[in-house]
Write an enzyme that holds these catalytic residues in place. Structure first.
Site, PDB file in Angstrom:
ATOM      1  N   SER A   6      -0.612  21.519  14.797  1.00 33.05           N
ATOM      2  CA  SER A   6       0.580  21.276  14.313  1.00 33.05           C
ATOM      3  C   SER A   6       0.904  20.112  13.536  1.00 33.05           C
ATOM      4  O   SER A   6       0.128  18.988  13.903  1.00 33.05           O
ATOM      5  CB  SER A   6       1.736  21.336  15.157  1.00 33.05           C
ATOM      6  OG  SER A   6       2.808  20.805  14.806  1.00 33.05           O
ATOM      7  N   TYR A  23       5.204  17.831  23.429  1.00 27.57           N
ATOM      8  CA  TYR A  23       4.785  18.882  23.085  1.00 27.57           C
ATOM      9  C   TYR A  23       3.744  18.504  21.907  1.00 27.57           C
ATOM     10  O   TYR A  23       2.454  19.044  21.827  1.00 27.57           O
ATOM     11  CB  TYR A  23       5.853  19.738  21.962  1.00 27.57           C
ATOM     12  CG  TYR A  23       5.310  20.632  21.074  1.00 27.57           C
ATOM     13  CD1 TYR A  23       4.594  21.742  21.191  1.00 27.57           C
ATOM     14  CD2 TYR A  23       5.392  20.213  19.749  1.00 27.57           C
ATOM     15  CE1 TYR A  23       4.093  22.661  20.375  1.00 27.57           C
ATOM     16  CE2 TYR A  23       4.752  20.970  18.612  1.00 27.57           C
ATOM     17  CZ  TYR A  23       4.175  22.096  18.843  1.00 27.57           C
ATOM     18  OH  TYR A  23       3.800  23.129  18.070  1.00 27.57           O
ATOM     19  N   LYS A  52      -0.660  19.113  21.872  1.00 23.78           N
ATOM     20  CA  LYS A  52      -1.545  19.526  20.640  1.00 23.78           C
ATOM     21  C   LYS A  52      -2.661  18.488  20.412  1.00 23.78           C
ATOM     22  O   LYS A  52      -3.707  18.855  20.142  1.00 23.78           O
ATOM     23  CB  LYS A  52      -0.616  19.739  19.356  1.00 23.78           C
ATOM     24  CG  LYS A  52       0.420  20.915  19.337  1.00 23.78           C
ATOM     25  CD  LYS A  52      -0.436  22.265  19.226  1.00 23.78           C
ATOM     26  CE  LYS A  52       0.326  23.431  19.650  1.00 23.78           C
ATOM     27  NZ  LYS A  52      -0.060  24.856  19.981  1.00 23.78           N
TER      28      LYS A  52
HETATM   29  N1  UFG Z   1      17.839  20.599  11.444  1.00 25.04           N
HETATM   30  C1  UFG Z   1      19.055  20.705  11.491  1.00 25.04           C
HETATM   31  N2  UFG Z   1      19.851  21.511  12.168  1.00 25.04           N
HETATM   32  C2  UFG Z   1      19.317  22.333  13.017  1.00 25.04           C
HETATM   33  C3  UFG Z   1      17.925  22.477  13.233  1.00 25.04           C
HETATM   34  C4  UFG Z   1      17.062  21.545  12.633  1.00 25.04           C
HETATM   35  O1  UFG Z   1      19.570  19.946  10.601  1.00 25.04           O
HETATM   36  O2  UFG Z   1      20.047  23.226  13.793  1.00 25.04           O
HETATM   37  C5  UFG Z   1      17.004  19.936  10.804  1.00 25.04           C
HETATM   38  C6  UFG Z   1      15.965  18.902  11.814  1.00 25.04           C
HETATM   39  O3  UFG Z   1      16.761  17.699  12.070  1.00 25.04           O
HETATM   40  C7  UFG Z   1      14.864  18.758  10.763  1.00 25.04           C
HETATM   41  C8  UFG Z   1      14.784  19.918  10.118  1.00 25.04           C
HETATM   42  O4  UFG Z   1      15.887  20.699  10.134  1.00 25.04           O
HETATM   43  O5  UFG Z   1      15.133  17.678   9.803  1.00 25.04           O
HETATM   44  C9  UFG Z   1      13.686  20.904  10.449  1.00 25.04           C
HETATM   45  O6  UFG Z   1      13.873  21.010  11.806  1.00 25.04           O
HETATM   46  P1  UFG Z   1      13.158  22.115  12.778  1.00 25.04           P
HETATM   47  O7  UFG Z   1      13.452  22.074  14.126  1.00 25.04           O
HETATM   48  O8  UFG Z   1      13.179  23.269  11.961  1.00 25.04           O
HETATM   49  O9  UFG Z   1      11.560  21.657  12.577  1.00 25.04           O
HETATM   50  P2  UFG Z   1      10.874  20.281  13.183  1.00 25.04           P
HETATM   51  O10 UFG Z   1      10.375  19.717  11.753  1.00 25.04           O
HETATM   52  O11 UFG Z   1      11.574  19.535  13.925  1.00 25.04           O
HETATM   53  O12 UFG Z   1       9.688  20.792  14.043  1.00 25.04           O
HETATM   54  C10 UFG Z   1       8.724  21.687  13.648  1.00 25.04           C
HETATM   55  C11 UFG Z   1       8.282  22.686  14.564  1.00 25.04           C
HETATM   56  C12 UFG Z   1       7.563  21.891  15.780  1.00 25.04           C
HETATM   57  C13 UFG Z   1       6.531  21.023  15.121  1.00 25.04           C
HETATM   58  C14 UFG Z   1       7.126  20.129  14.164  1.00 25.04           C
HETATM   59  C15 UFG Z   1       6.195  19.043  13.550  1.00 25.04           C
HETATM   60  O13 UFG Z   1       9.415  23.343  15.200  1.00 25.04           O
HETATM   61  O14 UFG Z   1       6.870  22.858  16.789  1.00 25.04           O
HETATM   62  O15 UFG Z   1       7.891  20.802  13.048  1.00 25.04           O
HETATM   63  O16 UFG Z   1       6.833  18.240  12.700  1.00 25.04           O
HETATM   64  F1  UFG Z   1       6.335  20.133  16.372  1.00 25.04           F
END
Ligand code: UFG
Length: 340
Positions: A124, A148, A152
């Site tokens: 990741s 998490y 990785k």
């Molecule tokens: N977000 C929102 N509202 C939500 C969910 C997410 O605004 O309800 C925002 C988050 O703050 C972030 C973006 O949308 O800015 C993406 O969030 P995600 O949770 O979809 O994805 P992440 O980038 O946080 O996490 C993903 C994977 C993880 C991994 C990570 C690596 O889910 O497994 O990328 O950066 F570790």
């Protein structure tokens, strides 16, 4: 000969299994169904073949993985099986290490006992933490920002050491943010409980299962203030695994252990995604801005050029197609696999 897909009933694993099957590989799926559903296996069989081999087992179980390898003549492995929730890992760090690192140890041991040397590993972009320079290349500094991510990093280090010791050739695929679903609308992402991730949550709002999306922060140092990610269609990602297996089989500069980014190279903000989703769905998605989420980084996107050079792979599907495909899945299966 066959390819073993651990975690093949999960979101990325199931899409990859379909792509590998369509490319003519004999696919064997191994999954303990701890975070996926038997209905996902049924959907996978409907899209591939009714008798697609499925082994219900924990990837940490060396004997079970070894039996799957021996029984099906497996000569290559794609190892997905892992937990993936950042918040879940903060609540249960030792459980995350036991599961994610333990399964990787189990798969490596079973491969060694059976003389299987080629592995594609599900990593990741979380291993880059909050990057200082963008886009991130495979040489960007590694820093886990949550348990998490630490699992990785630990798995990557273990696999690099195993490759160094000899007997294993591994491509570490560092995914950016997968979204979308199979074009049929019958294979997709089905999170248990409240979705952690942006697009699954947004789609559950759009389909009426939840009231409103919380946008986590609009005060980041980005053009519209919301955080930026590199969203990639899950089928593009799946095709990246096929390209990786082909590169390993053909020994195209892939001996030892090599990390490869799988992203598009383009970043979109949360508000960009909301606007695109509104266009695709045909109406705005209810949302409100709230505070930042703990542990979030502000910006990341990939330099995907190594994947193009080494694997001959590039992501081809854009944001609207990702969202349209995700929406089709959500409409056809509003309650996920449970209702099918
Ligand atoms: N977000 C929102 N509202 C939500 C969910 C997410 O605004 O309800 C925002 C988050 O703050 C972030 C973006 O949308 O800015 C993406 O969030 P995600 O949770 O979809 O994805 P992440 O980038 O946080 O996490 C993903 C994977 C993880 C991994 C990570 C690596 O889910 O497994 O990328 O950066 F570790």
């Amino acid at each position: 000969m066959a390819v073993l897909v651990t975690g093949g009933a999960g979101y990325i694993g199931s899409h990859t299994a379909v792509v590998l099957h369509e490319a003519g590989r004999d696919v064997v799926v191994l999954d303990d169904l701890s975070n996926s559903s038997p209905a996902a296996v049924d959907a996978l069989r409907a899209l591939t073949r009714p008798d697609l081999p499925f082994v219900e087992a924990d990837a940490a179980d060396v004997d079970a993985v070894g039996r799957a390898i021996a029984d099906h003549g497996v000569d290559e492995v794609v190892h997905f099986a892992a937990f993936k929730s950042v918040s879940g890992s903060i609540a249960d760090p030792d459980g995350y290490h036991r599961n994610n690192v333990g399964s990787t140890v189990g798969v490596v041991e079973a491969m060694r006992h059976n003389g299987v040397s080629r592995m594609v590993f599900s990593s990741s972009c979380t291993v880059y933490g909050e990057p200082t320079d963008l886009p991130v290349t495979e040489d960007s500094p590694i820093s886990a920002s949550n348990p998490y991510g630490a699992t990785k990093v630990a798995c990557e280090e273990l696999l690099a050491a195993e490759a160094e010791a000899g007997g294993l050739d591994v491509l570490l695929l560092r995914y950016f943010n997968p979204v979308g679903a199979h074009a049929s609308g019958d294979l997709g992402e089905d999170p248990r409980g409240t979705p952690d991730n942006l697009v699954p949550y947004l789609m559950q709002v759009a389909v009426g299962r939840r009231e409103s999306l919380s946008v986590f922060g609009d005060d980041y140092d980005t053009p519209d203030g919301s955080a930026i990610r590199d969203y990639i269609h899950v089928v593009d990602l799946a095709e990246g695994h096929l390209a990786a297996l082909d590169a390993l089989a053909a020994d195209r500069g892939s001996r030892g252990c090599t990390a490869v980014n799988l992203g598009t190279g383009t970043g979109y903000s949360v508000l960009d995604v909301l606007a695109a989703a509104g266009r695709v769905i045909g109406r705005p998605v209810p949302h409100q801005v709230v505070g930042r989420r703990d542990g979030d980084i502000q910006r990341i996107w990939a330099d995907p050029s190594l994947a193009a050079d080494l694997l001959g792979w590039r992501a081809g599907r854009g944001l609207d197609e990702m969202l349209a495909d995700h929406w089709r899945w959500q409409q056809r299966h509003p309650d996920g696999y449970a209702a099918t």
